[in-house]
Design a protein around this motif. Structure first.
Motif, short mmCIF file in Angstrom:
data_model
loop_
_atom_site.label_atom_id
_atom_site.label_comp_id
_atom_site.label_asym_id
_atom_site.label_seq_id
_atom_site.Cartn_x
_atom_site.Cartn_y
_atom_site.Cartn_z
N GLY A 7 -6.27 29.02 -26.73
CA GLY A 7 -5.63 29.56 -25.60
C GLY A 7 -4.33 28.67 -25.22
N GLY A 8 -4.63 27.82 -23.94
CA GLY A 8 -3.37 27.00 -23.59
C GLY A 8 -2.11 27.60 -22.84
N THR A 9 -1.85 28.81 -22.75
CA THR A 9 -0.81 29.34 -21.92
C THR A 9 -0.91 30.29 -20.72
OG1 THR A 9 -0.62 31.52 -23.24
CG2 THR A 9 0.41 29.51 -24.50
N GLY A 10 -2.27 30.25 -20.35
CA GLY A 10 -2.72 31.05 -19.37
C GLY A 10 -2.51 30.26 -17.86
N ILE A 11 -2.69 30.72 -16.73
CA ILE A 11 -2.24 30.25 -15.26
C ILE A 11 -2.98 28.77 -15.28
CG2 ILE A 11 -2.78 30.54 -12.87
CD1 ILE A 11 -2.23 33.45 -13.09
N ILE A 12 -4.29 28.80 -15.62
CA ILE A 12 -4.85 27.36 -15.67
C ILE A 12 -4.52 26.44 -16.77
CG2 ILE A 12 -7.38 26.33 -16.04
CD1 ILE A 12 -8.52 28.65 -14.43
N SER A 13 -4.44 26.82 -17.80
CA SER A 13 -4.36 26.15 -19.03
C SER A 13 -2.75 25.63 -19.29
CB SER A 13 -4.74 26.84 -20.52
OG SER A 13 -4.03 27.89 -20.45
N SER A 14 -1.93 26.49 -18.74
CA SER A 14 -0.45 26.06 -18.97
C SER A 14 -0.17 24.65 -18.01
CB SER A 14 0.56 27.07 -18.59
OG SER A 14 0.16 27.46 -17.09
N GLY A 15 -0.67 24.48 -16.85
CA GLY A 15 -0.41 23.35 -15.98
C GLY A 15 -0.90 22.16 -16.63
N HIS A 197 -3.39 25.13 -6.62
CA HIS A 197 -2.37 25.37 -7.59
C HIS A 197 -2.78 24.81 -8.92
CE1 HIS A 197 1.83 24.63 -9.12
NE2 HIS A 197 1.97 25.53 -8.16
N ASN A 198 -2.04 25.33 -9.83
CA ASN A 198 -2.65 24.95 -11.15
C ASN A 198 -2.20 23.48 -11.61
OD1 ASN A 198 0.05 25.37 -11.91
ND2 ASN A 198 -0.14 26.34 -13.79
N SER A 199 -1.17 22.91 -10.87
CA SER A 199 -0.74 21.51 -11.26
C SER A 199 -2.09 20.58 -10.40
CB SER A 199 0.58 21.28 -10.38
OG SER A 199 0.53 21.44 -9.17
N ASP A 200 -2.47 21.04 -9.62
CA ASP A 200 -3.66 20.11 -8.81
C ASP A 200 -4.84 20.23 -9.66
OD1 ASP A 200 -2.47 19.06 -6.56
OD2 ASP A 200 -2.60 20.88 -5.42
N PHE A 201 -5.00 21.49 -10.28
CA PHE A 201 -6.49 21.96 -11.04
C PHE A 201 -6.09 20.88 -12.20
CE2 PHE A 201 -8.67 23.89 -14.66
CZ PHE A 201 -9.77 24.22 -13.77
N ALA A 202 -4.99 20.84 -12.76
CA ALA A 202 -4.76 20.04 -14.10
C ALA A 202 -5.20 18.44 -13.80
CB ALA A 202 -3.29 20.03 -14.36
N LYS A 203 -4.80 17.92 -12.48
CA LYS A 203 -5.31 16.76 -12.36
C LYS A 203 -6.91 16.31 -12.52
CE LYS A 203 -1.89 16.32 -8.49
NZ LYS A 203 -1.80 16.04 -7.08
N GLY A 204 -7.60 17.46 -11.83
CA GLY A 204 -9.09 17.10 -11.97
C GLY A 204 -9.64 17.37 -13.40
N PHE A 205 -8.86 18.48 -14.11
CA PHE A 205 -9.33 18.84 -15.57
C PHE A 205 -9.01 17.48 -16.37
CE2 PHE A 205 -8.99 20.33 -19.76
CZ PHE A 205 -9.79 21.45 -19.64
N ILE A 206 -7.84 16.97 -16.51
CA ILE A 206 -7.56 15.90 -17.21
C ILE A 206 -8.44 14.61 -17.02
CG2 ILE A 206 -5.78 14.42 -17.79
CD1 ILE A 206 -3.78 16.45 -17.21
N LEU A 284 -16.65 11.71 -10.27
CA LEU A 284 -16.41 11.59 -11.54
C LEU A 284 -14.91 11.37 -11.95
CD1 LEU A 284 -18.17 14.79 -12.83
CD2 LEU A 284 -18.95 12.18 -13.31
N VAL A 285 -13.92 11.52 -10.83
CA VAL A 285 -12.42 11.40 -11.03
C VAL A 285 -11.91 10.70 -9.89
CG1 VAL A 285 -10.22 12.23 -11.66
CG2 VAL A 285 -12.40 13.47 -12.44
N PRO A 286 -12.29 9.39 -9.72
CA PRO A 286 -11.82 8.41 -8.55
C PRO A 286 -10.29 8.72 -8.37
CG PRO A 286 -13.20 7.37 -9.76
CD PRO A 286 -12.97 8.50 -10.58
N GLY A 287 -10.02 9.23 -7.02
CA GLY A 287 -8.60 9.36 -6.61
C GLY A 287 -8.11 10.79 -6.66
N PHE A 288 -8.95 11.44 -7.39
CA PHE A 288 -8.55 13.00 -7.34
C PHE A 288 -8.05 13.58 -5.91
CE2 PHE A 288 -9.56 17.47 -6.53
CZ PHE A 288 -8.43 17.88 -7.61
N GLU A 289 -6.91 14.15 -5.89
CA GLU A 289 -6.51 14.61 -4.55
C GLU A 289 -5.74 16.05 -4.75
OE1 GLU A 289 -4.62 13.63 -0.14
OE2 GLU A 289 -4.33 12.37 -2.06
N ALA A 290 -5.97 17.05 -4.34
CA ALA A 290 -5.11 18.50 -4.58
C ALA A 290 -3.76 18.05 -3.19
CB ALA A 290 -5.84 19.51 -4.14
N THR A 291 -2.84 17.90 -3.86
CA THR A 291 -1.59 17.82 -2.89
C THR A 291 -0.67 19.11 -2.52
OG1 THR A 291 -0.30 17.05 -4.87
CG2 THR A 291 -1.75 15.31 -3.29
N THR A 292 -0.81 20.16 -3.06
CA THR A 292 -0.12 21.33 -3.08
C THR A 292 -0.56 22.01 -1.90
OG1 THR A 292 0.74 21.07 -5.38
CG2 THR A 292 1.14 22.89 -3.91
#
Length: 338
Positions: A7-15, A197-206, A284-292
């Motif tokens: 995939g890679g082009t959807g709402i979640i994956s694109s971010g 927001h998908n940019s915040d989701f991306a932080k946790g995912f990565i 699991l991801v120290p420092g994760f914070e959703a900022t949007t």
């Protein structure tokens, strides 16, 4: 890190795709190429239908990956295929499940990864649960290095996140707001909801990618911000510069009188109050914070959609249905009063 996204082009994956490329990741997307025109530079495309297993096996024959993530698997048969393709070819396999798999209705509105999985209202969610059970079995019996991620309501700049809309998307609701038409809000609008927001989701995912502590684990990724559906609609109206004309309608009534899957999407998901505990993700991801913050993200989304007419897809059938629902409610009130 060498990564393959199915995939890679959807709402979640694109971010996630965007942020990984900015970090210099060697990223491959395996898809049919239908929505690749807006991808950032640097991505490697493997053009194929993932359901053509023999062809995909040939295309990845000489590849080994640090992470493989499937964003478009919705049934066990698809994950059985993924296991055959990627067992022994990746150090981590990430499955995108759904927070709608959590117990519905909830015995406790505060959701952790230990909340039971059960959703009698929505087949989509039950299929995700079955997928998780299959992958856990492969992890336990064959050492398949899985990580299960459960998104909740995630959005980006291309679509306004809402609970009640038609099959052609949410623009028609925004159009009704702009025209001062009544806008349907399910229930009384006071149930609690979380939009990420998908940019915040991306932080946790990565942060979970290549993370040895995430192997064998299930994790949800959301913001810590909680809002009501009344607040969500007010935020959207404010971003559009209009006054909200809200009509509250029972979720059971909406599910009963619509051809849309409101039984699953509302009764099995959005009609219920949810508050996510992200403690596990933050361990699991120290420092994760959703900022949007939601009002900030919605303003960005509205501005983007208003600047891109191709995203303003009208839905006259949904519009007529909304008018009919409101008319019937008004008529019922007058009959009772009369």
């Amino acid at each position: 890190m060498k990564v393959l996204f199915i995939g890679g082009t959807g709402i979640i994956s694109s971010g996630i795709t965007k942020q990984l490329l900015e970090e210099g990741c060697e990223l491959y997307l395996l898809n049919r190429g239908n929505r690749n025109e807006n991808l950032p530079a640097g991505v490697n495309i493997i053009k194929a239908d993932i359901n053509d297993e023999a062809n995909v096996a040939k295309l990845i024959e000489n590849h080994q990956f640090d992470v493989v993530a499937d964003f478009i698997a919705f049934g066990v048969a698809q994950l059985e295929r993924d296991f055959r393709l990627f067992n022994g070819k990746t150090k981590q396999f990430i499955f995108i499940s759904s927070a709608s798999a959590y117990q519905t209705p909830l015995s406790d509105y505060r959701i952790t990864e230990g909340t039971p999985l059960s959703n009698p209202y929505w087949e989509y969610s039950r299929n995700k649960i079955a997928c998780e059970e299959y992958l856990i079995k492969q992890y336990r019996e064959n050492g398949f290095p899985i990580t299960i991620i459960r998104p909740s309501h995630t959005y980006d700049e291309r679509s306004i996140p809402l609970g009640v809309h038609g099959s052609k998307g949410s623009w028609q609701v925004a159009k009704r707001m702009l025209e001062n038409k009544p806008v349907i809000i399910h229930g009384d609008g006071t149930s609690l909801w979380t939009m990420t927001h998908n940019s915040d989701f991306a932080k946790g995912f990565i942060g979970l990618m290549g993370n040895i502590h995430a192997i064998g684990e299930s994790v949800h990724i959301t913001t810590d911000e909680t809002v009501t559906w009344n607040q969500i609609h007010e935020i959207i109206a404010d971003a559009l510069g209009v006054k909200l004309n809200a009509v509250h309608v029972s979720s059971d009534f909406l599910a009963a009188c619509s051809d849309e899957d409101y039984r699953g999407g509302l009764l099995g998901d959005k009609a219920n109050s949810v508050v996510f505990d992200n403690s596990k993700l933050k361990r699991l991801v120290p420092g994760f914070e959703a900022t949007t913050r939601l009002d900030q993200g919605i303003k960005q989304t509205i501005a983007y959609i208003l600047a891109h007419p191709e995203l303003q897809t009208e839905d006259t059938e949904f519009d007529s249905w909304c008018d009919k629902v409101v008319l019937e409610l008004d008529a019922a009130i007058w009959r009772i009063k009369g």
